[in-house]
Design a protein around this motif. Structure first.
Motif, PDB file in Angstrom:
ATOM      1  N   THR A 195       0.822  -1.207   0.000  1.00  0.00           N
ATOM      2  CA  THR A 195       0.000   0.000   0.000  1.00  0.00           C
ATOM      3  C   THR A 195       0.860   1.263   0.000  1.00  0.00           C
ATOM      4  O   THR A 195       0.671   2.167  -0.818  1.00  0.00           O
ATOM      5  N   MET A 196       1.820   1.325   0.909  1.00  0.00           N
ATOM      6  CA  MET A 196       2.677   2.515   0.997  1.00  0.00           C
ATOM      7  C   MET A 196       3.495   2.662  -0.287  1.00  0.00           C
ATOM      8  O   MET A 196       3.669   3.763  -0.817  1.00  0.00           O
ATOM      9  N   ASP A 197       4.007   1.542  -0.758  1.00  0.00           N
ATOM     10  CA  ASP A 197       4.806   1.497  -1.972  1.00  0.00           C
ATOM     11  C   ASP A 197       4.018   2.058  -3.155  1.00  0.00           C
ATOM     12  O   ASP A 197       4.495   2.918  -3.905  1.00  0.00           O
ATOM     13  N   ALA A 198       2.782   1.582  -3.303  1.00  0.00           N
ATOM     14  CA  ALA A 198       1.945   1.998  -4.432  1.00  0.00           C
ATOM     15  C   ALA A 198       1.732   3.508  -4.405  1.00  0.00           C
ATOM     16  O   ALA A 198       1.794   4.183  -5.437  1.00  0.00           O
ATOM     17  N   LEU A 199       1.515   4.059  -3.205  1.00  0.00           N
ATOM     18  CA  LEU A 199       1.240   5.490  -3.087  1.00  0.00           C
ATOM     19  C   LEU A 199       2.468   6.339  -3.410  1.00  0.00           C
ATOM     20  O   LEU A 199       2.383   7.335  -4.111  1.00  0.00           O
ATOM     21  N   VAL A 200       3.632   5.922  -2.888  1.00  0.00           N
ATOM     22  CA  VAL A 200       4.840   6.725  -3.128  1.00  0.00           C
ATOM     23  C   VAL A 200       5.293   6.566  -4.578  1.00  0.00           C
ATOM     24  O   VAL A 200       5.631   7.537  -5.245  1.00  0.00           O
ATOM     25  N   ASP A 201       5.257   5.342  -5.094  1.00  0.00           N
ATOM     26  CA  ASP A 201       5.770   5.126  -6.448  1.00  0.00           C
ATOM     27  C   ASP A 201       4.948   5.874  -7.491  1.00  0.00           C
ATOM     28  O   ASP A 201       5.474   6.327  -8.499  1.00  0.00           O
ATOM     29  N   VAL A 206       2.066  -3.711  -8.223  1.00  0.00           N
ATOM     30  CA  VAL A 206       3.142  -3.368  -9.157  1.00  0.00           C
ATOM     31  C   VAL A 206       4.460  -3.301  -8.385  1.00  0.00           C
ATOM     32  O   VAL A 206       4.543  -2.610  -7.370  1.00  0.00           O
ATOM     33  N   ILE A 207       5.470  -4.020  -8.843  1.00  0.00           N
ATOM     34  CA  ILE A 207       6.759  -3.965  -8.148  1.00  0.00           C
ATOM     35  C   ILE A 207       7.898  -3.587  -9.093  1.00  0.00           C
ATOM     36  O   ILE A 207       9.030  -3.442  -8.662  1.00  0.00           O
ATOM     37  N   ILE A 208       7.561  -3.462 -10.356  1.00  0.00           N
ATOM     38  CA  ILE A 208       8.523  -2.886 -11.299  1.00  0.00           C
ATOM     39  C   ILE A 208       7.742  -1.848 -12.078  1.00  0.00           C
ATOM     40  O   ILE A 208       6.660  -2.139 -12.597  1.00  0.00           O
ATOM     41  N   SER A 209       8.251  -0.627 -12.149  1.00  0.00           N
ATOM     42  CA  SER A 209       7.523   0.371 -12.918  1.00  0.00           C
ATOM     43  C   SER A 209       8.480   1.123 -13.826  1.00  0.00           C
ATOM     44  O   SER A 209       9.655   1.297 -13.514  1.00  0.00           O
ATOM     45  N   CYS A 210       7.937   1.532 -14.960  1.00  0.00           N
ATOM     46  CA  CYS A 210       8.784   2.161 -15.971  1.00  0.00           C
ATOM     47  C   CYS A 210       8.944   3.643 -15.648  1.00  0.00           C
ATOM     48  O   CYS A 210       8.324   4.498 -16.271  1.00  0.00           O
ATOM     49  N   ALA A 211       9.792   3.912 -14.644  1.00  0.00           N
ATOM     50  CA  ALA A 211      10.023   5.302 -14.225  1.00  0.00           C
ATOM     51  C   ALA A 211      10.576   6.086 -15.411  1.00  0.00           C
ATOM     52  O   ALA A 211      11.639   5.775 -15.927  1.00  0.00           O
ATOM     53  N   GLN A 236       9.946  -2.840 -18.827  1.00  0.00           N
ATOM     54  CA  GLN A 236       9.085  -2.841 -17.629  1.00  0.00           C
ATOM     55  C   GLN A 236       9.598  -1.841 -16.602  1.00  0.00           C
ATOM     56  O   GLN A 236       8.834  -1.235 -15.885  1.00  0.00           O
ATOM     57  N   GLY A 237      10.955  -1.691 -16.517  1.00  0.00           N
ATOM     58  CA  GLY A 237      11.470  -0.612 -15.679  1.00  0.00           C
ATOM     59  C   GLY A 237      12.320  -1.034 -14.510  1.00  0.00           C
ATOM     60  O   GLY A 237      13.133  -1.961 -14.617  1.00  0.00           O
ATOM     61  N   VAL A 238      12.086  -0.348 -13.395  1.00  0.00           N
ATOM     62  CA  VAL A 238      12.923  -0.521 -12.207  1.00  0.00           C
ATOM     63  C   VAL A 238      12.046  -0.891 -11.017  1.00  0.00           C
ATOM     64  O   VAL A 238      10.854  -0.643 -11.014  1.00  0.00           O
ATOM     65  N   ARG A 239      12.682  -1.445 -10.002  1.00  0.00           N
ATOM     66  CA  ARG A 239      11.911  -1.861  -8.834  1.00  0.00           C
ATOM     67  C   ARG A 239      11.285  -0.661  -8.123  1.00  0.00           C
ATOM     68  O   ARG A 239      11.868   0.418  -8.081  1.00  0.00           O
ATOM     69  N   THR A 240      10.123  -0.873  -7.542  1.00  0.00           N
ATOM     70  CA  THR A 240       9.503   0.171  -6.724  1.00  0.00           C
ATOM     71  C   THR A 240      10.161   0.177  -5.341  1.00  0.00           C
ATOM     72  O   THR A 240      11.006  -0.677  -5.049  1.00  0.00           O
ATOM     73  N   LEU A 241       9.754   1.128  -4.496  1.00  0.00           N
ATOM     74  CA  LEU A 241      10.452   1.315  -3.221  1.00  0.00           C
ATOM     75  C   LEU A 241      10.237   0.186  -2.230  1.00  0.00           C
ATOM     76  O   LEU A 241      11.046  -0.018  -1.333  1.00  0.00           O
ATOM     77  N   GLY A 242       9.124  -0.518  -2.381  1.00  0.00           N
ATOM     78  CA  GLY A 242       8.809  -1.579  -1.424  1.00  0.00           C
ATOM     79  C   GLY A 242       9.565  -2.863  -1.689  1.00  0.00           C
ATOM     80  O   GLY A 242       9.568  -3.774  -0.857  1.00  0.00           O
ATOM     81  N   LEU A 243      10.180  -2.935  -2.830  1.00  0.00           N
ATOM     82  CA  LEU A 243      10.970  -4.113  -3.176  1.00  0.00           C
ATOM     83  C   LEU A 243      12.424  -3.809  -2.832  1.00  0.00           C
ATOM     84  O   LEU A 243      12.941  -2.766  -3.203  1.00  0.00           O
ATOM     85  N   THR A 244      13.067  -4.719  -2.108  1.00  0.00           N
ATOM     86  CA  THR A 244      14.421  -4.429  -1.626  1.00  0.00           C
ATOM     87  C   THR A 244      15.476  -4.728  -2.690  1.00  0.00           C
ATOM     88  O   THR A 244      16.443  -4.000  -2.837  1.00  0.00           O
ATOM     89  N   GLN A 245      15.295  -5.832  -3.406  1.00  0.00           N
ATOM     90  CA  GLN A 245      16.290  -6.213  -4.411  1.00  0.00           C
ATOM     91  C   GLN A 245      15.619  -6.874  -5.596  1.00  0.00           C
ATOM     92  O   GLN A 245      14.563  -7.497  -5.470  1.00  0.00           O
ATOM     93  N   ILE A 246      16.265  -6.749  -6.731  1.00  0.00           N
ATOM     94  CA  ILE A 246      15.782  -7.403  -7.939  1.00  0.00           C
ATOM     95  C   ILE A 246      17.012  -7.828  -8.724  1.00  0.00           C
ATOM     96  O   ILE A 246      18.053  -7.183  -8.658  1.00  0.00           O
ATOM     97  N   ASP A 247      16.903  -8.937  -9.433  1.00  0.00           N
ATOM     98  CA  ASP A 247      18.023  -9.331 -10.293  1.00  0.00           C
ATOM     99  C   ASP A 247      17.512 -10.262 -11.383  1.00  0.00           C
ATOM    100  O   ASP A 247      16.349 -10.689 -11.352  1.00  0.00           O
ATOM    101  N   ILE A 248      18.369 -10.530 -12.333  1.00  0.00           N
ATOM    102  CA  ILE A 248      18.063 -11.497 -13.380  1.00  0.00           C
ATOM    103  C   ILE A 248      19.181 -12.529 -13.352  1.00  0.00           C
ATOM    104  O   ILE A 248      20.355 -12.187 -13.511  1.00  0.00           O
TER     105      ILE A 248
END
Lengths: 567, 567
Positions: free
Chosen positions: A214-220, A337-342, A362-374
């Motif tokens: 919820t917080m992530d969605a609002l800030v992102d 949404v945890i990746i957004s096209c900023a 697709q973009g970059v991780r949102t603030l609520g996600l701590t890490q992402i990788d491929i």
């Protein structure tokens, strides 16, 4: 330092439910829900949710019990995101487009104790109930109509319903002490990703995860105070990507639409001065392909869309009308949404082709996600950031689900000891750290905002006796985004060869309509690798070239019909 | 349901540090810090923080070690909010207005391993070091100047400094794998609330709490992307109420000012097109009492102010200039603002007096705080919501501190088994759920944005041999908000009676200047209750009536001098 441990005052469980009482204090006089002739304020919503929660408790709902709802985007569906877990229950939102068999499987799997049923869906639900095994406990059924005034005009023609939603409101206690989670890891919602196979995936999210989402969605999305939020995204899709709870955090007005087409949405935007909406890509299409020109908007309307990035022409049309379009990527397993096209402002200076290329990512991780990788699926090492090397997208963060209900194997398969949640989707990492999805290893087809598992469609096709081999892939579609396209080969020595129509009819009898292949292609043999695996990427290429002349209009008609069929 | 437990993928520790790498990806080309002739981008800041973190590790800093900084709002002070904890350290920001004795007490109490010293403060720090007990381990000293170019022109005249900040940047490793917290409850910062007594209160916040504070601050103030944030609030005040980390979340530009007056701030706002700033009430005064009219702003500048609500005339003047003023309440123990006066649009229609009454209330809890209440100190029950019944303000939420360093007794006194954090402040709850502070049971005087404990001032006064009884209360001040005012009685039989000046001189030698009473009132006897307790509320009434003619100008001069004195 080491002696400082968490204490009750600072380790109180995070939960989005605490946002409701706050909304009633600050935004008590502001509209919370607007639907047809009804407008509730945040005071009303707080009061009504407490009453429903208390009535659930009175009906015997206890901590951890599953309470289900099957309804379109009406006030009750919104309220239950607070009211059900405020009774200690786990809310289970059921997709209204499912068929009776699937619904019965979900009711059985979730052991739902109580099911709120939108009146127009009661035939569907009663049919689903009839498919439950004889001795399986039945959920209590509660009838829901559009709003409180409707009940007077409505006589349920069935004794199956225990009570009505508005009776529960009327008889509920507005002073109810709602049941706070004992732990922030307590479940709050159960969302099924799909359900036509014998092992549905029941995604369970906890209070902590939903608070972070919820917080992530609002800030992102930089959502300001008092937004006017239009519900076209079904709330049963990942709880509206967290914006159900999110609107309480910022005192938003939830504009509910039961069913809609492009003209209805345009009218609602203007009638309520909508500022924000989430939407499947198909809704963007609806908004930009009206027969009559709605004229440009005099204020920016922010649209967040998911799944595949909107095609450049759709985007351009939408922007010319006054929409500000963002897009992101998420899974039921990630809450929202945890990746957004900023978008970077200086990208606007690039040529159109380059902009389209950047927008397709697709973009970059949102603030609520701590890490992402491929990761390279074999070595488990991160792939190089070259925009070319494909690997599996993996995530780590507080918004990741608790796990799959009654499926420890499935859970540990995607959330193992390496600390990553494995999405099953394949992508590349560009040099600038932006991620692009290349393929979905789970073979998901996204049609009209609904996820369709190609494997599930194939399983149904395999029950058609005349078919030898089957493979279902996504076929690009101007209207739906994608539609399922089946490639099949026939058994040898058949006396009578089935037609495309026969195969489609077979599917329609066995699965929700939106999952049925729109096209069936007969082949002598399907292309395979040396190890015998069907080469789906070749079939996808073929599917792209298949004629879609005349589809747009047909699709429009079908869309309206399909969305409206049960409502 | 019960079988679903937290897993490494979803229980990865919450930390604001994860926001920096993300900022570098999205906002890499955008300004991160602007100071004098230097502009850094988020790419630079990410790179520089990794280098500093790696150099700290090279110098032997380990997980949980305290690293201190004493500096005004310069780039290094900002960077260290990420860089220090990225080495595993706990950041300890020291108030630059403290005196050498207090600083030595803090260095001793915190067992600081390394201290970054702004060059103009090195005499102060060296004096503090000389006050450390002979065998107490000395922190390594690192010299900090305004920016990287300054070092060429700067020759430290002391061998006390181990190295310089920019050397640590130059020799650092930009590929450093920063030390992630093992648990989200690991400490990240240590902030002292005051320090002139022998038992300073070292407030420790953890990674989780700081993440929640950061997200909370952004949502509650509706901070959009790419804000231009002006630093007048010292970063050593509760880490800038969480906006140090917050600016990375939204890609803001941090405009740093080392020292300022009203004209400087107005100039900076126009030069950088500032959109947001936090400020002590005194800064609002500065902005609205310029001798030359700066003219209205052509865009809204959002100001968030803390402590006491701004007086109506100041607010009106500020709003007429184009400032949008919000105010809130927080404690060092809560990380940032946790009660804010959420303004309802329809209140604007009320008469001025009514608006002022509503504005004087601290408000409602922010989203990061789960619960708030006002309890009767004797029964522990919530007081009635009548706007009259006074009780103690208590809080519960993820932003509450871990506890006080080396003070289990003090910690459990305010964070007991009842699950509340007790603020020690007294307030009333209005019928509409808005809270208003009535008195501070800890007897805090807020002068120019600094908290002053009246008890601490009294302790120093009691060391003046001629005084019999002392009581220090807040005296309202147009410029400083409040100043300490001492009421004293003299011992019997003194041959020579001390003057007001004598008492003030005594205090100036023993405490930071901002804490020294600006007024000393001699009384034959102080008013007391039947049980012998000094009736401070009566003294506060007297203090209000004391002449303040001519104070405004004097105060302005003193303010500029005081803020600038060490810089």
């Amino acid at each position: 330092m080491d002696q400082l441990k968490p204490k009750p005052a600072n380790s109180v469980p995070l939960t989005p439910l605490s946002l409701l009482e706050r909304a009633a204090t600050i935004y008590g006089e502001c509209p919370s829900i607007v639907y047809k002739a009804t407008t509730y304020t945040w005071s009303h919503t707080h009061d009504r949710c407490l009453r429903i929660a208390s009535s659930l408790a009175t009906l015997g709902i206890r901590h951890g019990d599953v309470v289900s709802v099957i309804a379109p985007n009406i006030p009750a569906a919104y309220e239950l995101h607070f009211a059900a877990p405020m009774s200690g229950a786990v809310l289970n939102n059921i997709n209204i487009r499912l068929d009776p068999r699937t619904i019965s499987i979900l009711l059985r799997h979730s052991e739902s104790k109580l099911l709120f049923v939108y009146h127009q869906l009661s035939p569907l639900v009663l049919q689903a109930m009839s498919l439950l095994p004889p001795h399986h406990p039945r959920p209590l059924l509660v009838l829901v109509t559009d709003n409180e005034y409707d009940y007077d005009h409505f006589t349920p023609n069935s004794e199956e319903f225990h009570t009505t939603y508005e009776n529960m409101v009327r008889n509920g206690d507005p002073e109810f002490q709602w049941i706070r989670p004992k732990s922030e890891w307590d479940p709050i919602v159960l969302n099924y990703t799909s359900g036509t196979t014998s092992s549905p995936k029941g995604v369970v999210h906890c209070h902590r995860g939903s608070f972070i989402t919820t917080m992530d969605a609002l800030v992102d999305w930089s959502v300001p105070k008092n937004p006017v939020y239009l519900w076209t995204l079904p709330m049963f899709h990942s709880n509206g990507w967290g914006f159900t709870w999110g609107m309480a955090a910022v005192g938003g007005a939830n504009i509910c639409l039961k069913k809609f087409d492009g003209a209805t949405i345009h009218a609602a935007i203007r009638a309520h001065q909508v500022t924000h909406m989430c939407a499947a890509p198909i809704v963007l299409n609806m908004l930009t392909t009206l027969t009559s020109d709605p004229g440009p908007l005099s204020w920016p309307v922010h649209i967040l869309t998911g799944g595949s990035p909107p095609p450049a022409p759709v985007l351009l049309r939408a922007e010319s009308l006054g929409f500000v379009v963002g897009h992101g990527y998420g899974l039921t397993e990630t809450g929202g949404v945890i990746i957004s096209c900023a978008w970077k402002p200086h990208w606007n200076q690039f040529p159109a082709l380059e902009r389209a290329r950047l927008r397709a990512r697709q973009g970059v991780r949102t603030l609520g996600l701590t890490q992402i990788d491929i990761l390279n699926p074999i070595t488990g090492q991160p792939v190089s950031r070259d925009g070319k090397t494909v690997g599996e997208i993996v995530l780590r963060g507080g918004c990741i689900m608790l796990g799959y209900l009654k499926d420890p194997e499935g859970t540990s398969k995607c959330m193992g000891n390496d600390g990553w949640f494995k999405t099953g989707d394949l992508g590349v990492m560009h040099k600038d750290g932006y991620l692009e999805i290349k393929d979905r290893s789970k073979d998901i087809i996204i049609s009209g905002g609904e996820n369709i598992s190609s494997v599930e469609v194939e399983n149904v096709l395999y029950t058609f006796p005349a078919l030898n081999e089957v493979a279902v892939v996504a076929k690009p579609d101007d209207y739906w985004g994608e539609t399922p396209c089946a490639f099949v080969s026939l058994r040898k020595g058949l006396k009578e060869k089935p037609t495309e129509r026969d195969v489609i009819e077979h599917c329609r009898a066995k699965m929700p309509h939106y999952m049925v292949p729109k096209k069936v292609v007969f082949k002598d043999e399907l292309p395979k690798t040396s190890t015998g695996k069907i080469q789906k990427y070749l079939l996808r290429e073929v599917a792209k070239t298949l004629s879609s002349i005349g589809n747009a209009n047909t699709a429009t008609t079908t869309a309206t019909a399909s969305l409206a069929s049960r409502l």
